[in-house]
Scaffold this motif. Structure first.
Motif, PDB file in Angstrom:
ATOM      1  N   ILE A  17      37.502  37.552  27.859  1.00 50.19           N
ATOM      2  CA  ILE A  17      38.296  37.654  29.072  1.00 50.19           C
ATOM      3  C   ILE A  17      38.157  39.219  29.782  1.00 50.19           C
ATOM      4  N   GLN A  18      37.905  40.093  28.604  1.00 49.01           N
ATOM      5  CA  GLN A  18      37.550  41.394  29.229  1.00 49.01           C
ATOM      6  C   GLN A  18      36.140  41.420  29.818  1.00 49.01           C
ATOM      7  N   LYS A  19      35.306  40.918  29.411  1.00 43.31           N
ATOM      8  CA  LYS A  19      33.868  40.957  29.683  1.00 43.31           C
ATOM      9  C   LYS A  19      33.760  40.196  31.104  1.00 43.31           C
ATOM     10  N   THR A  20      34.615  39.128  31.118  1.00 39.60           N
ATOM     11  CA  THR A  20      34.631  38.349  32.354  1.00 39.60           C
ATOM     12  C   THR A  20      35.174  39.088  33.392  1.00 39.60           C
ATOM     13  N   ALA A  21      36.292  39.793  33.341  1.00 35.94           N
ATOM     14  CA  ALA A  21      36.993  40.659  34.352  1.00 35.94           C
ATOM     15  C   ALA A  21      35.985  41.754  35.025  1.00 35.94           C
ATOM     16  N   LEU A  35      38.354  48.677  32.299  1.00 33.99           N
ATOM     17  CA  LEU A  35      39.772  48.363  32.196  1.00 33.99           C
ATOM     18  C   LEU A  35      40.401  49.510  31.729  1.00 33.99           C
ATOM     19  N   VAL A  36      41.534  49.520  32.165  1.00 30.16           N
ATOM     20  CA  VAL A  36      42.580  50.166  31.945  1.00 30.16           C
ATOM     21  C   VAL A  36      43.669  49.896  30.957  1.00 30.16           C
ATOM     22  N   LYS A  37      44.206  48.565  31.499  1.00 36.40           N
ATOM     23  CA  LYS A  37      45.443  47.874  30.760  1.00 36.40           C
ATOM     24  C   LYS A  37      45.251  46.322  31.340  1.00 36.40           C
ATOM     25  N   TYR A  38      45.761  45.551  30.393  1.00 35.80           N
ATOM     26  CA  TYR A  38      46.144  44.109  30.899  1.00 35.80           C
ATOM     27  C   TYR A  38      47.487  44.240  31.370  1.00 35.80           C
ATOM     28  N   ILE A  39      47.395  43.287  32.552  1.00 39.96           N
ATOM     29  CA  ILE A  39      48.528  42.943  33.277  1.00 39.96           C
ATOM     30  C   ILE A  39      49.335  41.941  32.830  1.00 39.96           C
ATOM     31  N   SER A  40      48.762  40.766  33.065  1.00 42.47           N
ATOM     32  CA  SER A  40      49.562  39.609  32.693  1.00 42.47           C
ATOM     33  C   SER A  40      48.335  38.413  32.909  1.00 42.47           C
ATOM     34  N   ARG A  41      49.002  37.086  32.586  1.00 38.82           N
ATOM     35  CA  ARG A  41      48.056  36.058  32.944  1.00 38.82           C
ATOM     36  C   ARG A  41      48.907  35.077  33.840  1.00 38.82           C
ATOM     37  N   TYR A  42      48.131  34.175  34.503  1.00 34.76           N
ATOM     38  CA  TYR A  42      48.785  33.257  35.500  1.00 34.76           C
ATOM     39  C   TYR A  42      48.045  31.996  35.337  1.00 34.76           C
ATOM     40  N   SER A  43      48.538  30.782  35.287  1.00 38.80           N
ATOM     41  CA  SER A  43      48.138  29.672  35.063  1.00 38.80           C
ATOM     42  C   SER A  43      48.453  28.752  36.255  1.00 38.80           C
ATOM     43  N   TYR A  44      47.358  27.794  36.650  1.00 38.74           N
ATOM     44  CA  TYR A  44      47.451  27.002  37.742  1.00 38.74           C
ATOM     45  C   TYR A  44      46.622  25.880  37.756  1.00 38.74           C
ATOM     46  N   LEU A  45      46.835  24.754  38.405  1.00 35.60           N
ATOM     47  CA  LEU A  45      46.010  23.715  38.540  1.00 35.60           C
ATOM     48  C   LEU A  45      45.188  23.828  39.849  1.00 35.60           C
ATOM     49  N   PHE A  61      43.901  42.312  35.184  1.00 33.03           N
ATOM     50  CA  PHE A  61      43.590  43.582  34.276  1.00 33.03           C
ATOM     51  C   PHE A  61      43.698  44.810  35.202  1.00 33.03           C
ATOM     52  N   LEU A  62      44.531  45.937  35.186  1.00 34.21           N
ATOM     53  CA  LEU A  62      44.374  47.103  36.040  1.00 34.21           C
ATOM     54  C   LEU A  62      42.868  47.803  35.538  1.00 34.21           C
ATOM     55  N   MET A  63      42.239  48.119  36.411  1.00 32.35           N
ATOM     56  CA  MET A  63      40.912  48.614  36.449  1.00 32.35           C
ATOM     57  C   MET A  63      40.639  49.987  37.085  1.00 32.35           C
ATOM     58  N   LYS A  64      39.721  50.486  36.570  1.00 35.13           N
ATOM     59  CA  LYS A  64      39.308  52.208  37.380  1.00 35.13           C
ATOM     60  C   LYS A  64      38.038  52.009  37.855  1.00 35.13           C
ATOM     61  N   TYR A  65      37.925  52.509  38.969  1.00 34.35           N
ATOM     62  CA  TYR A  65      36.485  52.425  39.605  1.00 34.35           C
ATOM     63  C   TYR A  65      35.587  53.566  38.821  1.00 34.35           C
ATOM     64  N   LYS A  66      34.560  52.958  38.716  1.00 36.25           N
ATOM     65  CA  LYS A  66      33.551  53.754  37.708  1.00 36.25           C
ATOM     66  C   LYS A  66      32.113  54.224  38.632  1.00 36.25           C
ATOM     67  N   GLY A  67      32.062  53.267  39.383  1.00 33.03           N
ATOM     68  CA  GLY A  67      30.630  53.516  40.345  1.00 33.03           C
ATOM     69  C   GLY A  67      30.353  52.096  41.127  1.00 33.03           C
ATOM     70  N   GLY A  68      29.207  51.990  41.733  1.00 32.36           N
ATOM     71  CA  GLY A  68      28.756  51.041  42.612  1.00 32.36           C
ATOM     72  C   GLY A  68      29.293  51.281  43.691  1.00 32.36           C
ATOM     73  N   THR A  69      28.489  50.406  44.905  1.00 33.59           N
ATOM     74  CA  THR A  69      28.677  50.537  46.335  1.00 33.59           C
ATOM     75  C   THR A  69      29.246  49.008  46.786  1.00 33.59           C
ATOM     76  N   LEU A  70      30.476  49.228  47.314  1.00 33.17           N
ATOM     77  CA  LEU A  70      31.294  47.937  47.683  1.00 33.17           C
ATOM     78  C   LEU A  70      30.273  46.905  48.603  1.00 33.17           C
ATOM     79  N   ARG A  71      30.109  45.875  48.031  1.00 37.76           N
ATOM     80  CA  ARG A  71      29.284  44.791  48.644  1.00 37.76           C
ATOM     81  C   ARG A  71      29.986  44.151  49.967  1.00 37.76           C
ATOM     82  N   LYS A  72      29.387  44.081  51.139  1.00 36.69           N
ATOM     83  CA  LYS A  72      30.209  43.544  52.032  1.00 36.69           C
ATOM     84  C   LYS A  72      29.908  41.899  52.069  1.00 36.69           C
ATOM     85  N   LYS A  73      29.016  41.400  51.568  1.00 37.06           N
ATOM     86  CA  LYS A  73      29.091  39.811  51.526  1.00 37.06           C
ATOM     87  C   LYS A  73      27.937  39.405  50.459  1.00 37.06           C
TER      88      LYS A  73
END
Length: 131
Positions: A17-21, A35-45, A61-73
């Motif tokens: 799940i960490q790699k997926t996030a 990744l900074v810290k796990y926040i929680s899990r949510y389940s839904y249909l 997960f709470l995450m911290k920006y490391k790099g990259g450019t925000l993709r518009k689309k």
């Protein structure tokens, strides 16, 4: 693609799940994050017309920006934006996303308070006596 939500996606083969996030944030936004810290899990249909529904789990997960450019689309999203964490997140379409942002804000505030309290503590001093 007409709703505002947080990045999420499916776990791929040989992925935890960490790699997926981390991968999903990169794919959907163009941003590299740690990744900074796990926040929680949510389940839904998920709503799938004419298909059997299976419970989906989303791990946040709470995450911290490391790099990259925000993709518009891209093929999955029509727009991505940076939002000041101090702002309200009422624009998010899903209650669960707003709740996760609220939890993340609380975690950040608590961490900042702990750092401030730590910086106000007097330095520990040691004294040695010998004969």
């Amino acid at each position: 693609m007409n709703d505002w939500s947080l990045p999420k996606g499916h776990v791929e083969r040989d992925e935890d799940i960490q790699k997926t996030a981390i991968r999903e944030v990169k794919e959907e936004t163009g941003v590299n994050a740690d990744l900074v810290k796990y926040i929680s899990r949510y389940s839904y249909l998920p709503s799938r017309k004419g298909k059997q529904q299976r419970l989906a789990d989303v791990h946040w997960f709470l995450m911290k920006y490391k790099g990259g450019t925000l993709r518009k689309k891209n093929r999955e999203i029509s727009e991505a934006r940076w939002i000041d964490i101090k702002k309200r997140f009422d624009f998010l379409d899903y209650t669960e996303d707003r709740a996760i942002v609220t939890q993340a804000k609380r975690m950040i505030r608590n961490n900042e308070r702990a750092k401030q309290a730590q910086s106000r503590k007097p330095a520990k001093r040691s004294a040695y006596a010998s004969r």
